[in-house]
Design an enzyme around this catalytic site. Structure first.
Site, PDB file in Angstrom:
ATOM      1  N   ASP A  98       1.090  -1.238   0.122  1.00 25.21           N
ATOM      2  CA  ASP A  98       0.130   0.201  -0.044  1.00 25.21           C
ATOM      3  C   ASP A  98       0.987   0.636  -0.006  1.00 25.21           C
ATOM      4  O   ASP A  98       1.631   1.129   0.618  1.00 25.21           O
ATOM      5  CB  ASP A  98      -0.959   0.277   0.960  1.00 25.21           C
ATOM      6  CG  ASP A  98      -1.910   0.731   1.101  1.00 25.21           C
ATOM      7  OD1 ASP A  98      -1.388   1.289   0.271  1.00 25.21           O
ATOM      8  OD2 ASP A  98      -2.369   0.680   2.569  1.00 25.21           O
ATOM      9  N   HIS A  99       0.816   1.975  -0.889  1.00 25.08           N
ATOM     10  CA  HIS A  99       1.334   2.963  -0.808  1.00 25.08           C
ATOM     11  C   HIS A  99       2.618   2.884  -1.020  1.00 25.08           C
ATOM     12  O   HIS A  99       4.111   3.845  -0.311  1.00 25.08           O
ATOM     13  CB  HIS A  99       0.970   4.204   0.038  1.00 25.08           C
ATOM     14  CG  HIS A  99      -0.405   4.593   0.312  1.00 25.08           C
ATOM     15  ND1 HIS A  99      -0.584   5.525  -0.474  1.00 25.08           N
ATOM     16  CD2 HIS A  99      -1.531   4.929   0.921  1.00 25.08           C
ATOM     17  CE1 HIS A  99      -2.031   5.936  -0.665  1.00 25.08           C
ATOM     18  NE2 HIS A  99      -2.435   5.887   0.251  1.00 25.08           N
ATOM     19  N   GLU A 112      -1.805   6.201  -8.357  1.00 24.63           N
ATOM     20  CA  GLU A 112      -2.921   7.489  -8.043  1.00 24.63           C
ATOM     21  C   GLU A 112      -2.830   8.774  -8.871  1.00 24.63           C
ATOM     22  O   GLU A 112      -1.890   9.189  -9.086  1.00 24.63           O
ATOM     23  CB  GLU A 112      -2.811   7.272  -6.217  1.00 24.63           C
ATOM     24  CG  GLU A 112      -3.956   8.412  -6.278  1.00 24.63           C
ATOM     25  CD  GLU A 112      -3.020   8.530  -4.572  1.00 24.63           C
ATOM     26  OE1 GLU A 112      -3.569   7.430  -4.059  1.00 24.63           O
ATOM     27  OE2 GLU A 112      -3.739   9.442  -3.681  1.00 24.63           O
ATOM     28  N   ASN A 142      -9.226   0.773   0.708  1.00 27.07           N
ATOM     29  CA  ASN A 142      -9.192   1.189   1.698  1.00 27.07           C
ATOM     30  C   ASN A 142      -9.333   1.359   3.495  1.00 27.07           C
ATOM     31  O   ASN A 142      -9.934   2.736   3.023  1.00 27.07           O
ATOM     32  CB  ASN A 142      -7.818   1.397   1.455  1.00 27.07           C
ATOM     33  CG  ASN A 142      -7.307   1.000   0.903  1.00 27.07           C
ATOM     34  OD1 ASN A 142      -7.392  -0.408  -0.933  1.00 27.07           O
ATOM     35  ND2 ASN A 142      -5.508   1.482  -0.046  1.00 27.07           N
ATOM     36  N   ASP A 157       2.488   4.599  -5.350  1.00 27.19           N
ATOM     37  CA  ASP A 157       1.896   6.459  -5.000  1.00 27.19           C
ATOM     38  C   ASP A 157       2.770   6.760  -5.622  1.00 27.19           C
ATOM     39  O   ASP A 157       3.616   7.525  -4.726  1.00 27.19           O
ATOM     40  CB  ASP A 157       1.832   5.839  -3.801  1.00 27.19           C
ATOM     41  CG  ASP A 157       0.762   7.797  -3.395  1.00 27.19           C
ATOM     42  OD1 ASP A 157       0.156   8.192  -4.277  1.00 27.19           O
ATOM     43  OD2 ASP A 157       0.228   8.069  -2.675  1.00 27.19           O
ATOM     44  N   GLY A 164     -11.000   5.178   4.163  1.00 28.30           N
ATOM     45  CA  GLY A 164     -12.749   3.902   4.270  1.00 28.30           C
ATOM     46  C   GLY A 164     -13.276   4.563   5.595  1.00 28.30           C
ATOM     47  O   GLY A 164     -14.349   4.327   5.517  1.00 28.30           O
TER      48      GLY A 164
HETATM   49 ZN   LIG Z   1      -4.393   5.399   1.198  1.00 30.49          ZN
END
Ligand SMILES: [Zn+2]
Length: 280
Positions: free
Chosen positions: A81-82, A133, A230, A103, A210
């Site tokens: 993630d990221h 993103e 997420n 990202d 989220g």
């Molecule tokens: Zn994020």
């Protein structure tokens, strides 16, 4: 069983619902998420965010995530993630992660395209899927941020389409009015924008941040085309609350009792999130 992101997102697309993606920077969260997914018999995405590296090294938790995904009774995607630099992306892929988010959203557009293409090529060598993103989802998990209402923080649908075409990514994280971490003011989701981005890009859309979005807004966003959400902060906080409740009830002598109370409380929160994402 360990699967890549595309097969999980195909499931969401077929069912017109959304799959939860949960950062799991410790064993307790990991157990809570996988237990919930097995209880619901649904695919799930577990993630390690590069920003969690100071709290938990990917070289420690990564192999545990991959092993637990392989042994799970449901399809599990293990995802970075990221990811902010190519070395870290490569580390995740070498550890057996089946998907990565690169990202480059804070970088100028052209540089984001160039780096994302590089991530797509690298992930391709490992058979892994890629999320990227454009537009900026502000805030960080674990911190409290003000919501930016600036128009320029939102993802531009035309530019999103160009970005997806230029990079060949499998899923797009779009900035549509959510922030990471805990909200200090009411989130303002742009549903028309989600629909427009979905129409123009044709790829599954990802909503970050989220936690703290109402059930109604979350499900409306899913109906507009969000296929991955997420979700981290509220789950983590549920663990804290579980520990607090146990400490208020009785004296605790062993740490594993605290850890298990956190797992139970987080599992309950994940079950609720997963039901919401399944449009129940
Ligand atoms: Zn994020």
């Amino acid at each position: 069983m360990l699967v890549n992101m595309n097969s999980v997102l195909e499931y969401a697309e077929e069912k017109n619902c959304c799959v939860g993606a949960f950062d799991t920077p410790n064993l307790e969260i990991l157990m809570a998420v996988l237990r919930a997914a097995e209880k619901r018999n649904e695919p799930v995405i577990i993630q390690h965010a590069q920003l969690h590296e100071p709290e938990m090294a990917i070289r420690v938790i990564g192999p545990v995530m991959v092993r637990m995904a392989q042994e799970a009774k449901v399809p599990v995607c293990v995802m970075l993630d990221h990811g902010e630099d190519m070395d870290y992306v490569k580390t995740a892929l070498e550890l057996g992660f089946s998907a990565v988010m690169f990202d480059g959203s804070s970088k100028p557009y052209e540089e984001n395209v160039r780096l994302t293409k590089e991530a797509v090529a690298l992930a391709g060598e490992y058979g892994a899927s890629v999320e990227a993103e454009i537009g900026v989802v502000t805030g960080h998990e674990g911190k409290v941020f003000e919501i930016s209402s600036q128009e320029d923080a939102y993802t531009d649908p035309e530019l999103a389409a160009e970005f997806v075409k230029a990079t060949g990514i499998d899923a797009l994280a779009a900035s549509v009015g959510t922030v990471h971490g805990f909200y200090t003011t009411k989130p303002n989701l742009d549903f028309d924008r989600i629909q427009r981005i979905k129409e123009l890009t044709g790829v599954p859309l990802v909503m970050h941040g989220g936690s703290g979005i109402s059930r109604e807004d979350t499900q409306r966003a899913i109906r507009c085309g969000i296929r991955k959400i997420n979700y981290f902060s509220y789950m983590s906080y549920a663990g804290v609350q579980g520990v607090k409740r146990l400490l208020a009830e009785r004296e605790v002598k062993y740490f594993h009792d605290l850890a298990n109370a956190a797992v139970d409380a987080m599992e309950e929160d994940v079950l609720q999130a997963m039901a919401m994402f399944a449009l129940e």
